[in-house]
Design a protein around this motif. Structure first.
Motif, PDB file in Angstrom:
ATOM      1  N   ARG A  98       0.840  -1.192   0.000  1.00 23.34           N
ATOM      2  CA  ARG A  98       0.000   0.000   0.000  1.00 23.34           C
ATOM      3  C   ARG A  98       0.877   1.244   0.000  1.00 23.34           C
ATOM      4  O   ARG A  98       2.008   1.224   0.486  1.00 23.34           O
ATOM      5  CB  ARG A  98      -0.938   0.029   1.222  1.00 23.34           C
ATOM      6  CG  ARG A  98      -2.006  -1.052   1.177  1.00 23.34           C
ATOM      7  CD  ARG A  98      -2.915  -0.864  -0.014  1.00 23.34           C
ATOM      8  NE  ARG A  98      -3.792  -2.008  -0.243  1.00 23.34           N
ATOM      9  CZ  ARG A  98      -4.182  -2.423  -1.448  1.00 23.34           C
ATOM     10  NH1 ARG A  98      -3.730  -1.797  -2.522  1.00 23.34           N
ATOM     11  NH2 ARG A  98      -4.992  -3.433  -1.580  1.00 23.34           N
ATOM     12  N   HIS A 113       2.605   7.599   6.297  1.00 17.00           N
ATOM     13  CA  HIS A 113       2.912   7.754   7.714  1.00 17.00           C
ATOM     14  C   HIS A 113       4.134   6.891   8.038  1.00 17.00           C
ATOM     15  O   HIS A 113       4.042   5.671   8.119  1.00 17.00           O
ATOM     16  CB  HIS A 113       1.719   7.333   8.577  1.00 17.00           C
ATOM     17  CG  HIS A 113       0.448   8.060   8.232  1.00 17.00           C
ATOM     18  ND1 HIS A 113       0.103   9.266   8.795  1.00 17.00           N
ATOM     19  CD2 HIS A 113      -0.549   7.761   7.358  1.00 17.00           C
ATOM     20  CE1 HIS A 113      -1.057   9.680   8.301  1.00 17.00           C
ATOM     21  NE2 HIS A 113      -1.465   8.781   7.419  1.00 17.00           N
ATOM     22  N   SER A 165       6.705   1.713   8.166  1.00 20.59           N
ATOM     23  CA  SER A 165       5.345   2.244   8.148  1.00 20.59           C
ATOM     24  C   SER A 165       4.744   2.288   9.549  1.00 20.59           C
ATOM     25  O   SER A 165       4.902   1.352  10.335  1.00 20.59           O
ATOM     26  CB  SER A 165       4.455   1.381   7.243  1.00 20.59           C
ATOM     27  OG  SER A 165       3.121   1.811   7.296  1.00 20.59           O
ATOM     28  N   ASP A 167       1.479   2.780   9.756  1.00 19.86           N
ATOM     29  CA  ASP A 167       0.057   2.559   9.477  1.00 19.86           C
ATOM     30  C   ASP A 167      -0.102   1.305   8.627  1.00 19.86           C
ATOM     31  O   ASP A 167       0.095   1.351   7.421  1.00 19.86           O
ATOM     32  CB  ASP A 167      -0.514   3.780   8.742  1.00 19.86           C
ATOM     33  CG  ASP A 167      -2.028   3.728   8.631  1.00 19.86           C
ATOM     34  OD1 ASP A 167      -2.635   2.880   9.296  1.00 19.86           O
ATOM     35  OD2 ASP A 167      -2.594   4.536   7.881  1.00 19.86           O
ATOM     36  N   SER A 188      -2.251  -1.539   6.925  1.00 18.37           N
ATOM     37  CA  SER A 188      -3.603  -1.882   6.500  1.00 18.37           C
ATOM     38  C   SER A 188      -3.565  -2.411   5.071  1.00 18.37           C
ATOM     39  O   SER A 188      -2.791  -1.915   4.242  1.00 18.37           O
ATOM     40  CB  SER A 188      -4.530  -0.665   6.560  1.00 18.37           C
ATOM     41  OG  SER A 188      -5.821  -1.003   6.071  1.00 18.37           O
ATOM     42  N   GLU A 225      -5.387   3.811   1.880  1.00 23.34           N
ATOM     43  CA  GLU A 225      -5.745   4.911   2.767  1.00 23.34           C
ATOM     44  C   GLU A 225      -6.816   5.800   2.154  1.00 23.34           C
ATOM     45  O   GLU A 225      -7.715   6.284   2.852  1.00 23.34           O
ATOM     46  CB  GLU A 225      -4.504   5.746   3.102  1.00 23.34           C
ATOM     47  CG  GLU A 225      -4.790   6.886   4.064  1.00 23.34           C
ATOM     48  CD  GLU A 225      -3.534   7.602   4.526  1.00 23.34           C
ATOM     49  OE1 GLU A 225      -3.676   8.680   5.130  1.00 23.34           O
ATOM     50  OE2 GLU A 225      -2.437   7.079   4.302  1.00 23.34           O
ATOM     51  N   ARG A 272     -10.000   4.348   2.944  1.00 20.12           N
ATOM     52  CA  ARG A 272     -10.342   4.438   4.360  1.00 20.12           C
ATOM     53  C   ARG A 272     -10.842   5.825   4.742  1.00 20.12           C
ATOM     54  O   ARG A 272     -11.712   5.958   5.618  1.00 20.12           O
ATOM     55  CB  ARG A 272      -9.129   4.061   5.226  1.00 20.12           C
ATOM     56  CG  ARG A 272      -8.612   2.658   5.013  1.00 20.12           C
ATOM     57  CD  ARG A 272      -7.752   2.161   6.176  1.00 20.12           C
ATOM     58  NE  ARG A 272      -6.710   3.069   6.575  1.00 20.12           N
ATOM     59  CZ  ARG A 272      -5.485   3.071   6.069  1.00 20.12           C
ATOM     60  NH1 ARG A 272      -5.160   2.216   5.112  1.00 20.12           N
ATOM     61  NH2 ARG A 272      -4.566   3.910   6.518  1.00 20.12           N
ATOM     62  N   VAL A 273     -10.302   6.872   4.112  1.00 22.15           N
ATOM     63  CA  VAL A 273     -10.703   8.237   4.475  1.00 22.15           C
ATOM     64  C   VAL A 273     -11.855   8.759   3.632  1.00 22.15           C
ATOM     65  O   VAL A 273     -12.286   9.900   3.800  1.00 22.15           O
ATOM     66  CB  VAL A 273      -9.509   9.204   4.376  1.00 22.15           C
ATOM     67  CG1 VAL A 273      -8.382   8.764   5.293  1.00 22.15           C
ATOM     68  CG2 VAL A 273      -9.023   9.348   2.939  1.00 22.15           C
TER      69      VAL A 273
END
Length: 209
Positions: A19, A23, A182, A184, A186, A190, A193-194
């Motif tokens: 991904r 961050h 990283s 973050d 997942s 992202e 997700r946002v």
């Protein structure tokens, strides 16, 4: 070479967990690991075996500052293209890890390379840039396999970048990459997700003739 089902399963997991990272932890990455990742990136396929990718390690504070200024200007200009809620959402997106990522690379394509003798790129010269993009993707997968995140910053003025880094004019910017551990983890992008953009249900578009 005989590959096991376990290898195939792990590779599939790698693709899901690859991904775009914004961050980063600020802890350094060893030079040995970075050099190894670059060696792996150079295993990417390239048109005519041209290997047109040129990795520029951006380390000096003045060059890092120039990249940040470039991104900030391009990002402010991009914001003008949105209105209302979409503009507000865009303004709150974290789109780069330029201040945190311990290693950063500008990846250029040498469009005047003599390597490969033009094989495969005379009718499609863009194949040189595609080859460079494959090196970027290979680096990305290799980095993720070593628990290193990669962020691709595309909100950049490429000509300004070339000037700031003082590279030959026939080198064309393909990617600016941030590398680091990283913060973050997942498998979901992202931006999904946002609430910016979900993955399409028809991303696998195949036309049969």
């Amino acid at each position: 070479m005989s590959l096991t089902q376990g290898f195939a399963d792990e590779f599939e997991r790698l693709l899901h967990w690859r991904r775009d990272v914004r961050h980063f932890a600020s802890e350094p990455i060893s030079d040995e690991l970075v050099e190894h990742l670059l060696d792996l990136a150079c295993l990417a396929p390239s048109v005519g075996n041209s290997q047109p990718w040129r990795f520029v390690s951006v380390d000096e504070a003045r060059h890092r500052s120039a990249v940040v200024a470039n991104f900030s200007a391009a990002n402010a200009d991009a914001l003008k293209g949105y209105e209302g809620e979409r503009a507000e959402l865009y303004a709150n997106l974290k789109l780069a890890g330029l201040s945190e990522a311990p290693r950063q690379f500008a990846v250029f394509c040498d469009e005047d390379t003599s390597q490969g003798h033009g094989l495969g790129s005379r009718t499609m010269p863009e194949m040189l840039r595609y080859s460079t993009a494959l090196a970027v993707h290979t680096l990305w997968l290799a980095a993720r396999a070593h628990d290193i995140g990669v962020g691709w910053v595309s909100i950049i003025d490429p000509d300004r970048m070339a000037d700031d880094l003082d590279v030959p004019r026939h080198w064309k910017l393909v990617a600016y990459l941030c590398l680091g551990r990283s913060l973050d983890e997942s498998a979901t992008p992202e931006l999904e997700r946002v609430g910016w953009q979900a993955r399409s249900n028809v991303c696998r578009q195949v036309i049969y003739r």
